[in-house]
Each structure stands twice: as structure tokens, then as C-alpha cells.
Design an enzyme around this catalytic site. Structure first.
Site, PDB file in Angstrom:
ATOM      1  N   LYS A  70      20.587 -27.815   2.446  1.00  0.00           N
ATOM      2  CA  LYS A  70      19.522 -28.843   2.414  1.00  0.00           C
ATOM      3  C   LYS A  70      18.486 -28.586   3.507  1.00  0.00           C
ATOM      4  O   LYS A  70      17.647 -29.442   3.782  1.00  0.00           O
ATOM      5  CB  LYS A  70      20.144 -30.228   2.619  1.00  0.00           C
ATOM      6  CG  LYS A  70      21.164 -30.609   1.566  1.00  0.00           C
ATOM      7  CD  LYS A  70      21.809 -31.946   1.939  1.00  0.00           C
ATOM      8  CE  LYS A  70      23.075 -32.171   1.137  1.00  0.00           C
ATOM      9  NZ  LYS A  70      23.916 -33.225   1.720  1.00  0.00           N
ATOM     10  N   ARG A 121      38.976 -10.780   4.968  1.00  0.00           N
ATOM     11  CA  ARG A 121      39.850 -10.394   6.059  1.00  0.00           C
ATOM     12  C   ARG A 121      39.570 -11.144   7.358  1.00  0.00           C
ATOM     13  O   ARG A 121      40.468 -11.728   7.974  1.00  0.00           O
ATOM     14  CB  ARG A 121      39.717  -8.880   6.368  1.00  0.00           C
ATOM     15  CG  ARG A 121      40.527  -7.977   5.504  1.00  0.00           C
ATOM     16  CD  ARG A 121      39.776  -6.665   5.316  1.00  0.00           C
ATOM     17  NE  ARG A 121      38.583  -6.973   4.546  1.00  0.00           N
ATOM     18  CZ  ARG A 121      38.549  -6.981   3.217  1.00  0.00           C
ATOM     19  NH1 ARG A 121      39.593  -6.636   2.553  1.00  0.00           N
ATOM     20  NH2 ARG A 121      37.460  -7.331   2.555  1.00  0.00           N
ATOM     21  N   THR A 122      38.305 -11.134   7.803  1.00  0.00           N
ATOM     22  CA  THR A 122      37.979 -11.687   9.122  1.00  0.00           C
ATOM     23  C   THR A 122      38.251 -13.193   9.158  1.00  0.00           C
ATOM     24  O   THR A 122      38.833 -13.711  10.115  1.00  0.00           O
ATOM     25  CB  THR A 122      36.505 -11.394   9.457  1.00  0.00           C
ATOM     26  OG1 THR A 122      36.259 -10.004   9.207  1.00  0.00           O
ATOM     27  CG2 THR A 122      36.174 -11.702  10.891  1.00  0.00           C
ATOM     28  N   HIS A 125      30.288  -6.138  15.107  1.00  0.00           N
ATOM     29  CA  HIS A 125      31.490  -6.801  14.569  1.00  0.00           C
ATOM     30  C   HIS A 125      32.608  -6.467  15.573  1.00  0.00           C
ATOM     31  O   HIS A 125      33.474  -5.636  15.333  1.00  0.00           O
ATOM     32  CB  HIS A 125      31.795  -6.229  13.188  1.00  0.00           C
ATOM     33  CG  HIS A 125      32.830  -6.984  12.401  1.00  0.00           C
ATOM     34  ND1 HIS A 125      33.612  -7.987  12.940  1.00  0.00           N
ATOM     35  CD2 HIS A 125      33.203  -6.879  11.094  1.00  0.00           C
ATOM     36  CE1 HIS A 125      34.419  -8.453  11.997  1.00  0.00           C
ATOM     37  NE2 HIS A 125      34.188  -7.803  10.871  1.00  0.00           N
ATOM     38  N   ARG A 178      30.343 -15.970  11.682  1.00  0.00           N
ATOM     39  CA  ARG A 178      29.758 -14.834  10.957  1.00  0.00           C
ATOM     40  C   ARG A 178      28.412 -15.288  10.414  1.00  0.00           C
ATOM     41  O   ARG A 178      28.304 -16.369   9.833  1.00  0.00           O
ATOM     42  CB  ARG A 178      30.650 -14.377   9.809  1.00  0.00           C
ATOM     43  CG  ARG A 178      29.936 -13.348   8.932  1.00  0.00           C
ATOM     44  CD  ARG A 178      30.833 -12.633   7.987  1.00  0.00           C
ATOM     45  NE  ARG A 178      31.704 -11.723   8.708  1.00  0.00           N
ATOM     46  CZ  ARG A 178      32.457 -10.804   8.089  1.00  0.00           C
ATOM     47  NH1 ARG A 178      32.437 -10.702   6.768  1.00  0.00           N
ATOM     48  NH2 ARG A 178      33.235 -10.003   8.785  1.00  0.00           N
TER      49      ARG A 178
END
Ligand code: CP
Length: 309
Positions: A87, A59-60, A137, A109
Site C-alpha cells: 500500500k 534456505r536463508t 550475503h 533480505r
């Protein structure tokens, strides 16, 4: 007030009531825009945004991408799973490399609480926190409270219960801050093991009996149990959790009133909520998703207007 008091959106904790009012007023305008046949405005034609996702999202990620495209921004998408982070590249090196390609804004995020705050102190770009571990959030809380305002007329004076895994939930913390700032009464409900100690210090009340919490509230925001953030067992079994904390038809019909049902997604159907309840008319779960685009357009637009270039 015509501009935000902040240059980044790192958490609801850093916003004022007036900031939220400005975001909602701007989102009202963009909601009207995205319901037009031509859903795009040229507002951010000169802005480049990097979407950095170090943790899974449906969703986000899609909502931010759509919001940016509707504002005509240029975008680059980065997913840690397919990047040089694998890496050993550090967060700062990763972001500075992306910024050297002339990026103005970063939506991030990250699994670590405070990752956005850290980044805002070390790089020259506007940062939007799209979820940092179990911390905040902010855009989820903005779209949640915007959706309550849309359904019930206002947030002030409404009684909202947040049910479930409060301990591991960034949605719960950001919602508590956003709801309190807008004058709602807030209760949290869940197994004792999933309620943080001293949560009352945030101005919320605590209930471990779901029926009592539902009898009290106007709105129930049902949260998913975040198994991915648990290193030990917090309750005996999913079946027992559902027996005590599931929102289902039976418990809703035992109330003498209708309540608004919310869920930030992703839903575990049959655990914290049953399908018939999640898909019923008084559930605003898909309204929340739809409002997410307009609210994120508002946040991006308002922050972009503060960028000095
Ligand atoms: N509500 C929410 O943050 O969902 P995603 O994890 O799919 O982005």
C-alpha cells in the site's frame, strides 16, 4: 577475543579475521548442540527477532528461523508480498512500526544494495543482512567458508574458483571477502559479460576457460545465472552457457584429481551443474545448508550479547 568488533552484520567487508574465527568457534559449539537429542538452548529467551523478507527465499529464511528457535528467541516473520508495503509504506516506517512492538534484532533480505546499511543508521536495533540485491550475503559466505574448513581442515592456502554470474551475485562478493580474509586464493570464472570490470582489484584472478579453472582449484563454487537481475541478454542462450560453463561428469572426469563442489542454491539442475554432480559424494551442497543453521545461531548469539537494553 570474546566479542565481535561490530554491532550489526551488514557485510563481510566490515568483519575482521578475528570476528570470523570467533563466529566459527561459536558455530562449532552450536553444531554440537543441534546434533543432540534436545536441540534447543535457552540463551536468547529474552530476545525478540523480526525476520523481514522483501525478496523470495527458501534456505536463508528457514535457516534463520530455525537458528532463532534453537536459541529460544521470540520471532515475528514478515513477508513484503502480504504486507502494507504493497500500500506504499516506506522501509523506515515498516521497520519502526515493527520495532515499536519491542523487537531487538532485525534479519532483513531486500532487493536494494545497501538496504541493511541504511536501516542500521535509522533504527535502534541490531541488523543482520540476509542478502541485499547484488551487494552482499554475509551469512552465506560464512557458512560456505565454514563448510570448506570442515571438509578440507582449513581455508588458508586453499584454491577456490567461483563460477558463473559473478556480476549479479552477492554470494560471489561476500565469498571473495571471506575467502581472502581467511587466506584462500580466489579465482572467478564465467563469460566475460558476467565478470565485473576491475574485479582483479579485489585480489582475485580471472579465467574464462572452465577446464583451466577447475585444473587449478581445490574447490569449485558454482553459481546460478540470476535471470531475475538481468535487463538485457548477457549470453546467446542457456544451451550455449551450459556448453561452456556447466559442471558435469565429463569435465570432472577429465581432471586428474577430485575437487570439492559447492553451490549456494537454488540450483538450476542441467544449467550450471548436472544432477549427478550436484548429488555426488564430493558435493557439499547439503552440508552447506546444514552448517547454515549453526553459523546463523553463532551470528545471532554474538550480536545479541552486544545489545544494550
Ligand atoms: N542461498 C540462498 O540465499 O538461498 P535462498 O534464496 O533460498 O535463501
Amino acid at each position: 577475543m570474546s566479542e565481535l568488533s561490530v554491532n550489526h552484520l551488514l557485510g563481510i567487508k566490515y568483519l575482521s579475521k578475528e570476528d570470523i574465527e570467533l563466529i566459527f568457534k561459536t558455530a562449532d559449539h552450536f553444531k554440537e548442540v543441534i546434533n543432540r537429542p534436545i536441540k534447543k538452548v535457552p540463551s536468547l529467551r529474552d530476545i525478540t527477532i523480526a525476520n523481514l523478507f522483501f525478496e523470495n527465499s527458501t534456505r536463508t529464511r528457514l535457516s534463520f528461523e530455525l537458528a532463532e528457535k534453537r536459541l529460544s528467541a521470540d520471532i515475528v516473520n514478515f513477508s513484503a508480498a502480504s504486507s502494507s508495503v504493497k500500500k506504499g509504506e516506506t522501509l523506515i516506517d515498516t521497520v519502526n512500526n515493527i520495532l515499536s512492538m519491542k523487537v531487538d534484532m532485525v534479519v532483513m533480505r531486500h532487493p536494494n544494495p545497501g538496504a541493511g546499511i541504511f536501516l542500521s543508521r535509522h533504527v535502534n536495533a541490531s541488523i543482520i543482512n540476509a542478502g541485499d540485491g547484488a551487494h552482499e550475503h554475509p551469512t552465506q559466505a560464512l557458512l560456505d567458508t565454514y563448510s570448506i574448513r570442515e571438509r578440507l581442515g582449513e581455508v588458508a592456502g586453499k584454491k577456490v574458483v567461483i563460477v558463473g554470474d559473478i556480476l549479479h551475485s552477492r554470494v560471489a562478493l561476500s565469498n571473495i571477502f571471506a575467502l581472502k580474509l581467511q587466506g584462500a586464493e580466489v579465482k572467478v570464472c564465467g563469460p566475460k559479460t558476467l565478470l565485473p570490470k576491475h574485479i582483479e582489484s579485489l585480489g582475485v584472478s580471472v579465467e574464462t576457460d572452465l577446464k583451466k579453472a577447475l585444473e587449478w582449484c581445490d574447490v569449485a563454487n558454482m553459481l546460478r545465472v540470476q535471470n531475475e537481475r538481468m535487463d538485457i541478454s548477457y549470453f546467446p542462450s542457456t544451451r550455449e552457457y551450459a556448453q561452456q560453463f556447466q559442471l558435469n561428469k565429463k569435465i570432472l572426469e577429465s581432471l586428474n584429481k577430485e575437487i570439492v563442489v559447492m553451490h549456494p542454491g537454488p540450483i538450476n539442475r542441467g544449467v550450471e551443474i548436472t544432477s549427478d554432480v550436484a548429488d555426488a559424494e564430493n558435493a557439499i551442497i547439503l552440508d552447506q545448508v546444514q552448517n547454515g543453521v549453526a553459523v546463523r545461531m553463532a551470528v545471532i548469539y554474538l550480536l545479541a550479547s552486544k545489545i544494550n537494553r
